[in-house]
Design a protein around this motif. Structure first.
Motif, PDB file in Angstrom:
ATOM      1  N   ASN A  41       0.693  -1.554  -0.353  1.00  0.00           N
ATOM      2  CA  ASN A  41       0.298   0.013  -0.492  1.00  0.00           C
ATOM      3  C   ASN A  41       0.752   1.734   0.392  1.00  0.00           C
ATOM      4  O   ASN A  41       0.730   2.422   0.046  1.00  0.00           O
ATOM      5  CB  ASN A  41      -1.024   0.575   1.593  1.00  0.00           C
ATOM      6  CG  ASN A  41      -1.614  -1.338   1.173  1.00  0.00           C
ATOM      7  OD1 ASN A  41      -2.901  -1.298   0.115  1.00  0.00           O
ATOM      8  ND2 ASN A  41      -2.679  -1.667   2.083  1.00  0.00           N
ATOM      9  N   TYR A  42       2.105   1.456   0.684  1.00  0.00           N
ATOM     10  CA  TYR A  42       3.356   2.528   0.259  1.00  0.00           C
ATOM     11  C   TYR A  42       4.053   2.539  -0.974  1.00  0.00           C
ATOM     12  O   TYR A  42       4.481   3.729  -0.907  1.00  0.00           O
ATOM     13  CB  TYR A  42       3.886   2.280   1.418  1.00  0.00           C
ATOM     14  CG  TYR A  42       4.091   2.264   2.560  1.00  0.00           C
ATOM     15  CD1 TYR A  42       2.552   3.313   3.414  1.00  0.00           C
ATOM     16  CD2 TYR A  42       4.529   1.972   3.862  1.00  0.00           C
ATOM     17  CE1 TYR A  42       1.521   2.646   4.678  1.00  0.00           C
ATOM     18  CE2 TYR A  42       4.277   2.496   5.383  1.00  0.00           C
ATOM     19  CZ  TYR A  42       2.681   2.392   5.382  1.00  0.00           C
ATOM     20  OH  TYR A  42       2.429   2.625   7.342  1.00  0.00           O
ATOM     21  N   ASP A  56      -1.886  -4.976   1.982  1.00  0.00           N
ATOM     22  CA  ASP A  56      -0.619  -4.627   3.538  1.00  0.00           C
ATOM     23  C   ASP A  56      -0.016  -6.677   3.373  1.00  0.00           C
ATOM     24  O   ASP A  56      -0.348  -7.067   3.176  1.00  0.00           O
ATOM     25  CB  ASP A  56      -1.666  -4.418   4.855  1.00  0.00           C
ATOM     26  CG  ASP A  56      -2.665  -5.811   5.556  1.00  0.00           C
ATOM     27  OD1 ASP A  56      -2.194  -7.084   5.064  1.00  0.00           O
ATOM     28  OD2 ASP A  56      -3.179  -5.162   6.192  1.00  0.00           O
ATOM     29  N   HIS A 214      -0.881   4.257  12.067  1.00  0.00           N
ATOM     30  CA  HIS A 214      -0.632   3.036  11.732  1.00  0.00           C
ATOM     31  C   HIS A 214      -0.325   3.147  13.263  1.00  0.00           C
ATOM     32  O   HIS A 214       0.352   3.586  13.614  1.00  0.00           O
ATOM     33  CB  HIS A 214       0.653   2.948  11.041  1.00  0.00           C
ATOM     34  CG  HIS A 214       0.602   1.475  10.603  1.00  0.00           C
ATOM     35  ND1 HIS A 214       1.547   0.760  11.376  1.00  0.00           N
ATOM     36  CD2 HIS A 214       0.547   0.675   9.522  1.00  0.00           C
ATOM     37  CE1 HIS A 214       1.655  -0.254  10.618  1.00  0.00           C
ATOM     38  NE2 HIS A 214       1.570  -0.497   9.611  1.00  0.00           N
ATOM     39  N   SER A 230      -4.227  -1.531  10.897  1.00  0.00           N
ATOM     40  CA  SER A 230      -2.232  -2.035   8.955  1.00  0.00           C
ATOM     41  C   SER A 230      -3.203  -0.857   8.360  1.00  0.00           C
ATOM     42  O   SER A 230      -4.544  -0.736   8.001  1.00  0.00           O
ATOM     43  CB  SER A 230      -3.312  -3.642   8.840  1.00  0.00           C
ATOM     44  OG  SER A 230      -3.971  -3.953   8.463  1.00  0.00           O
ATOM     45  N   THR A 231      -2.315  -1.003   7.370  1.00  0.00           N
ATOM     46  CA  THR A 231      -2.457  -0.405   6.270  1.00  0.00           C
ATOM     47  C   THR A 231      -4.163  -0.107   5.552  1.00  0.00           C
ATOM     48  O   THR A 231      -4.845   0.200   5.509  1.00  0.00           O
ATOM     49  CB  THR A 231      -1.148  -0.103   5.041  1.00  0.00           C
ATOM     50  OG1 THR A 231      -0.772  -1.644   4.446  1.00  0.00           O
ATOM     51  CG2 THR A 231      -0.328   0.488   5.822  1.00  0.00           C
ATOM     52  N   THR A 250       0.547   8.388   8.605  1.00  0.00           N
ATOM     53  CA  THR A 250       0.872   6.396   7.885  1.00  0.00           C
ATOM     54  C   THR A 250       1.967   7.423   6.751  1.00  0.00           C
ATOM     55  O   THR A 250       2.150   8.323   6.940  1.00  0.00           O
ATOM     56  CB  THR A 250       0.266   5.681   7.564  1.00  0.00           C
ATOM     57  OG1 THR A 250       1.152   4.277   7.853  1.00  0.00           O
ATOM     58  CG2 THR A 250      -0.601   5.536   6.687  1.00  0.00           C
ATOM     59  N   MET A 254       0.218   5.365   1.127  1.00  0.00           N
ATOM     60  CA  MET A 254      -0.993   5.507   1.154  1.00  0.00           C
ATOM     61  C   MET A 254      -2.377   5.800   0.903  1.00  0.00           C
ATOM     62  O   MET A 254      -3.243   5.819   0.093  1.00  0.00           O
ATOM     63  CB  MET A 254      -1.510   5.364   2.596  1.00  0.00           C
ATOM     64  CG  MET A 254      -2.453   4.612   3.357  1.00  0.00           C
ATOM     65  SD  MET A 254      -2.310   3.321   3.098  1.00  0.00           S
ATOM     66  CE  MET A 254      -4.199   2.787   3.036  1.00  0.00           C
TER      67      MET A 254
END
Ligand code: 13P
Ligand code: SF4
Length: 319
Positions: A41-42, A56, A214, A230-231, A250, A254
């Motif tokens: 997700n990042y 995630d 987060h 969580s993401t 976060t 995201m």
């Protein structure tokens, strides 16, 4: 005159016109090699958009464990690709850039686990997946941010628990379970940048906003946020919420997924420097090269795979 706000939405970047050509070549190579692309997700927007699956750490681990693709191109950080290899060792796992590490994962070593076990011989070692494979191999059970509470609750009351390496996720689990654990003092340098004062400012400037964070955030940040998750759980909380404005506590990547899933909502970073440089070294070009060369490949010694797998399988049984 209204005072200008300090916390404002992240500026959206225009798509790169050359991306379409790269995406076409990536898709052709993917078909030729029976490969899939997994992305955390990042990851940068373009990488998320070309992926077959975005999730995630827990979702990506589950997906990797059951895929029958010959090659997994793992777009995240090193420990995530290692986890995919451990759970599905018959598949080739390649990464766009081997330099995508995780500083928190590097804070813990197998020797440190031996030292802690020596000090607390009756304890169960619960290891956050943000750790090297050799550390997982010395652990009793793994967890992610999505299941850490459940995993710790599964350990009989009265049994001491060593929780490594993230002290802040550990602290969050302690508050959620009411259970005292032996915490290692690791942390995420990216989430560490979000300060309690950032959340105070967000509440002041955006009183109707939903504030998500987060569990790697410092406890002062987590306790002041509306959702700590969580993401992917953050993403579902935003989809379910009526709030128009969301303050995101976060990593900044995201926001791409949040915007895509909720185009009508406004996303404001709690901290504009909450950027994980490691997550950002992957790119479309590097995915293409990884598919052309089927490299760099994640390779692990057999005994590390065997022992780390036991700890990861125990986690998946509880998830
Ligand atoms: P998630 O498992 O919540 O996606 O988090 C992984 C991570 O590295 C957070 O910094
Ligand atoms: Fe590691 Fe933090 Fe980056 Fe997640 S955000 S990969 S924990 S350094």
């Amino acid at each position: 005159m209204e005072t200008p706000r300090l916390l404002t939405p992240l500026v959206q970047q225009d798509p790169d016109p050359s991306a379409a050509v790269l995406v076409e070549r990536i898709q052709a190579l993917k078909a030729r090699h029976n490969a899939i692309i997994l992305a955390h997700n990042y990851q940068i927007g373009e990488v998320q958009d070309v992926a077959d699956y975005v999730g995630d750490s827990l979702e990506l681990a589950r997906f990797a464990a059951r895929t029958d693709a010959d090659t997994i191109v793992f777009c995240g950080v090193h420990f995530m690709a290692e986890t995919a290899k451990i759970l599905n060792p018959g598949r080739r796992v390649v990464v766009p850039d081997l330099k995508a590490g995780c500083p928190m994962s590097d804070m813990i070593t197998p020797e440190e686990v031996d030292r802690l076990r020596g000090q607390h011989p009756d304890a169960v070692v619960v290891t956050y997946v943000n750790s090297p494979a050799a550390v997982k191999a010395k652990s009793d059970i793994c967890c992610t941010s999505a299941n850490a509470v459940r995993i710790v609750q599964s350990i009989p009351e009265g049994t001491p628990v060593i929780f490594i390496p993230d002290q802040f996720l550990g602290d969050y689990v302690q508050r959620a379970t009411g259970r005292k654990m032996i915490l290692f003092e690791g942390y995420c340098p990216t989430h560490m940048r979000i300060m309690s004062a950032d959340i105070d400012l967000a509440r002041y400037e955006h009183p109707d906003a939903l504030i998500i964070a987060h569990p790697e955030c410092q406890p002062e940040v987590a306790v002041k946020s509306d959702v700590v998750a969580s993401t992917s759980r953050m993403a579902s909380s935003v989809r379910e919420s009526q709030a128009h404005t969301v303050v995101v506590g976060t990593e900044l990547g995201m926001i791409h997924r949040l915007r895509k899933e909720n185009p009508e909502k406004e996303f404001i970073p709690a901290c504009s420097t909450c950027d994980c440089a490691n997550m950002k070294v992957n790119s479309l070009e590097k995915i293409l090269w990884a598919l052309e060369d089927l490299s760099p490949e994640i390779l692990l010694p057999e005994e590390i795979i065997r022992d780390a797998r036991t700890a990861l399988d125990r986690m998946l049984e509880h998830s």
